[in-house]
Design an enzyme around this catalytic site. Structure first.
Site, PDB file in Angstrom:
ATOM      1  N   ARG A 147       0.852  -1.185   0.000  1.00 59.96           N
ATOM      2  CA  ARG A 147       0.000   0.000   0.000  1.00 59.96           C
ATOM      3  C   ARG A 147       0.890   1.238   0.000  1.00 59.96           C
ATOM      4  O   ARG A 147       1.847   1.305   0.777  1.00 59.96           O
ATOM      5  CB  ARG A 147      -0.859  -0.037   1.270  1.00 59.96           C
ATOM      6  CG  ARG A 147      -1.835   1.091   1.416  1.00 59.96           C
ATOM      7  CD  ARG A 147      -2.524   1.052   2.777  1.00 59.96           C
ATOM      8  NE  ARG A 147      -1.930   2.019   3.673  1.00 59.96           N
ATOM      9  CZ  ARG A 147      -2.507   2.491   4.784  1.00 59.96           C
ATOM     10  NH1 ARG A 147      -3.694   2.040   5.152  1.00 59.96           N
ATOM     11  NH2 ARG A 147      -1.910   3.374   5.553  1.00 59.96           N
ATOM     12  N   TYR A 159      -3.179  11.282   6.472  1.00 60.25           N
ATOM     13  CA  TYR A 159      -3.395   9.926   6.969  1.00 60.25           C
ATOM     14  C   TYR A 159      -2.347   8.975   6.367  1.00 60.25           C
ATOM     15  O   TYR A 159      -2.066   9.030   5.177  1.00 60.25           O
ATOM     16  CB  TYR A 159      -4.795   9.404   6.592  1.00 60.25           C
ATOM     17  CG  TYR A 159      -4.846   7.921   6.765  1.00 60.25           C
ATOM     18  CD1 TYR A 159      -4.985   7.377   8.035  1.00 60.25           C
ATOM     19  CD2 TYR A 159      -4.613   7.065   5.693  1.00 60.25           C
ATOM     20  CE1 TYR A 159      -4.920   6.012   8.227  1.00 60.25           C
ATOM     21  CE2 TYR A 159      -4.557   5.692   5.875  1.00 60.25           C
ATOM     22  CZ  TYR A 159      -4.703   5.176   7.145  1.00 60.25           C
ATOM     23  OH  TYR A 159      -4.610   3.829   7.336  1.00 60.25           O
ATOM     24  N   HIS A 212      -9.247   6.473   3.025  1.00 59.52           N
ATOM     25  CA  HIS A 212      -9.638   6.704   4.418  1.00 59.52           C
ATOM     26  C   HIS A 212     -10.836   7.643   4.561  1.00 59.52           C
ATOM     27  O   HIS A 212     -10.815   8.614   5.332  1.00 59.52           O
ATOM     28  CB  HIS A 212      -8.442   7.193   5.249  1.00 59.52           C
ATOM     29  CG  HIS A 212      -8.375   6.570   6.616  1.00 59.52           C
ATOM     30  ND1 HIS A 212      -8.908   7.164   7.718  1.00 59.52           N
ATOM     31  CD2 HIS A 212      -7.871   5.382   7.025  1.00 59.52           C
ATOM     32  CE1 HIS A 212      -8.719   6.370   8.775  1.00 59.52           C
ATOM     33  NE2 HIS A 212      -8.098   5.284   8.373  1.00 59.52           N
ATOM     34  N   GLU A 236      -9.174   1.883  -1.113  1.00 58.30           N
ATOM     35  CA  GLU A 236      -9.881   1.498   0.104  1.00 58.30           C
ATOM     36  C   GLU A 236     -10.687   2.675   0.636  1.00 58.30           C
ATOM     37  O   GLU A 236     -10.208   3.824   0.587  1.00 58.30           O
ATOM     38  CB  GLU A 236      -8.803   1.078   1.110  1.00 58.30           C
ATOM     39  CG  GLU A 236      -9.297   0.663   2.449  1.00 58.30           C
ATOM     40  CD  GLU A 236      -8.105   0.270   3.317  1.00 58.30           C
ATOM     41  OE1 GLU A 236      -7.085  -0.231   2.783  1.00 58.30           O
ATOM     42  OE2 GLU A 236      -8.176   0.484   4.529  1.00 58.30           O
ATOM     43  N   ARG A 283     -13.518  -5.798   4.102  1.00 62.58           N
ATOM     44  CA  ARG A 283     -12.386  -5.658   5.029  1.00 62.58           C
ATOM     45  C   ARG A 283     -12.724  -5.928   6.498  1.00 62.58           C
ATOM     46  O   ARG A 283     -11.950  -5.595   7.397  1.00 62.58           O
ATOM     47  CB  ARG A 283     -11.792  -4.254   4.877  1.00 62.58           C
ATOM     48  CG  ARG A 283     -10.872  -4.226   3.679  1.00 62.58           C
ATOM     49  CD  ARG A 283     -10.227  -2.916   3.438  1.00 62.58           C
ATOM     50  NE  ARG A 283      -9.429  -2.352   4.497  1.00 62.58           N
ATOM     51  CZ  ARG A 283      -8.257  -2.823   4.898  1.00 62.58           C
ATOM     52  NH1 ARG A 283      -7.738  -3.897   4.324  1.00 62.58           N
ATOM     53  NH2 ARG A 283      -7.595  -2.218   5.868  1.00 62.58           N
ATOM     54  N   GLU A 339      -4.114  -7.723   5.304  1.00 60.12           N
ATOM     55  CA  GLU A 339      -3.197  -6.634   5.676  1.00 60.12           C
ATOM     56  C   GLU A 339      -2.310  -7.075   6.843  1.00 60.12           C
ATOM     57  O   GLU A 339      -2.763  -7.758   7.760  1.00 60.12           O
ATOM     58  CB  GLU A 339      -4.006  -5.393   6.085  1.00 60.12           C
ATOM     59  CG  GLU A 339      -3.156  -4.166   6.368  1.00 60.12           C
ATOM     60  CD  GLU A 339      -4.012  -2.945   6.710  1.00 60.12           C
ATOM     61  OE1 GLU A 339      -5.178  -3.120   7.127  1.00 60.12           O
ATOM     62  OE2 GLU A 339      -3.517  -1.815   6.541  1.00 60.12           O
TER      63      GLU A 339
END
Ligand code: EZ4
Ligand code: CO
Length: 402
Positions: A147, A159, A212, A236, A283, A339
């Protein structure tokens, strides 16, 4: 067979973790993770004050019935505090069942569907050059999926970008950090980051990115559309997901795959997203979404719609959660990606674990149960420290989605 003790251990070996330990009358123990970043003590109280007294004297083998008892039996359903607490009970009971059976958890679920579990890590930097450097480091460590997050010119903090040389950790001690956000600056910059990664590393590695929750649906659609040539594995949380309809608009505009659900607690949070095939990866985690018992229900539902799993694996879920997740991942037929953010060194000592990392993949190990324990004496040396996640504001001060 009876449960004779259920205790909650809150510790801070580098960051806060909430752990439930269940003891049976034949001396077998099981542990579960109940960590909810920035709201840890609320879950600890839910367990200590409400669930633990009800566990004493019960048959630990009745995992399903206890799950239903705590979910339906509370009258008040869902929510991150409730579901993390139920998850910890569930995880500990699966651990105990595995130990009784003499089998690793993945065998109880139906056995391995693959040889190992592909995981992704985070590349981060204050600018593109730094992000490319950490991307290269992780590639050299063997990661097949990475990522990329990056500081944005003109924005003070973003972030996913680590401070100094420390690993990225969003929570801050004592008081929430205030970050500022500019959608215009971000949308102008993000495509340049992905283009730079592809220019340097080509397409032979999976590239991911976390928005995010910062964009509106039409902005997210524009981002997805503008980076299609970079062929991301996923973007995401492109927009907040309380209103699941919002994703229809994104889907109409772009084929960039979408992963959502790290803040979801139950199947009801993702039902429409899955049913209408508005996302590609779900997720939800074994901790925040009600344990193995509920997570596998979500995964089975997702499989019908060709949605694959992409479980959140932050450092703010304990190594216990990581262990349970890896057993689940090794079994789940519609696995996508897991992850793996890694842990501060003291956390790895407090939680002895059977899971291993090798060449961009992980394996839960062959120890009966989920293979992760807690060293209580060591945990006691790291008392809880109040910490909060940051908040985000627009440049004019308006509170925004962090
Ligand atoms: O912000 O785990 O994809 N990973 C993430 C995480 C979350 C934190 C919140 O506790 O979005 O970094
Ligand atoms: Co995320």
């Amino acid at each position: 067979m009876k449960i004779v003790d259920a205790k909650v251990i809150v510790c801070c070996p580098g960051r806060n973790f909430v752990t439930l330990k269940i003891v049976t009358d034949d001396g077998v123990t099981g542990v579960g993770d109940a960590t909810l970043n920035g709201r840890e003590l609320a879950v600890a109280s839910y367990l200590r004050d409400h669930l633990c007294p009800l566990l004493i004297g019960r048959d630990p083998r009745r995992i399903e019935d206890l799950w239903q008892y705590f979910y339906k039996g509370a009258y008040w359903r869902r929510g991150p505090v409730t579901m993390s607490a139920i998850a910890a009970v569930d995880m500990a009971l699966w651990d105990i069942k595995g130990k009784h059976a003499g089998m690793p958890l993945y065998q109880l679920l139906g056995g391995a569907s693959r040889e190992h579990v592909m995981v992704y890590c985070h590349a981060t930097g204050r600018d593109i050059a730094e992000t490319l450097d950490t991307f290269e480091q992780h590639r050299a460590e063997g990661f097949k999926a990475i990522r990329a997050q990056c500081g944005v010119p003109g924005m003070k903090s973003v972030y996913g970008v680590a401070k100094g040389n420390a690993a990225y950790e969003p929570a801050t001690k004592d008081w929430p950090e205030e970050q500022s956000w500019s959608t215009e600056k971000y949308l102008d910059f993000a495509p340049k980051l992905f283009a730079a990664v592809r220019a340097k590393f080509g397409f032979d590695i999976h590239l991911l990115h976390d928005v995010h929750h910062r964009l509106t649906p039409i902005e997210a659609a524009r981002l997805g559309k503008s980076v299609e040539d970079c062929r991301l594995f996923w973007i995401e949380d492109p927009t907040p997901a309380e209103n699941q309809d919002a994703f229809r608009l994104i889907r109409q505009h772009t084929v960039t795959p979408i992963a959502v659900g790290e803040v979801f607690n139950t199947l009801w949070d993702c039902k429409q997203l899955i049913e209408e095939q508005l996302i590609d990866y779900i997720r939800t985690t074994v901790t925040h979404a009600g344990g193995i018992t509920h997570l596998r229900r979500i995964a089975d539902f997702a499989a019908i719609y060709q949605v694959r799993t992409g479980c959140h694996g932050p450092s703010d879920l304990s190594p216990v959660s990581m262990g349970a997740a890896l057993h689940f991942d090794l079994w789940v037929p519609n696995f996508g990606l897991q992850e793996y953010m890694g842990y501060p060194a003291p956390a790895l000592e407090v939680f002895p674990h059977a899971w291993t990392f090798h060449d961009g993949t992980m394996h839960p190990g062959e120890v009966p149960g989920h293979g992760v324990d807690i060293d209580e004496a060591l945990a006691a040396r790291y008392p809880y420290e109040r910490a909060y996640l940051p908040v985000a504001r627009l440049e004019d001060g308006t509170l925004w989605n962090w």
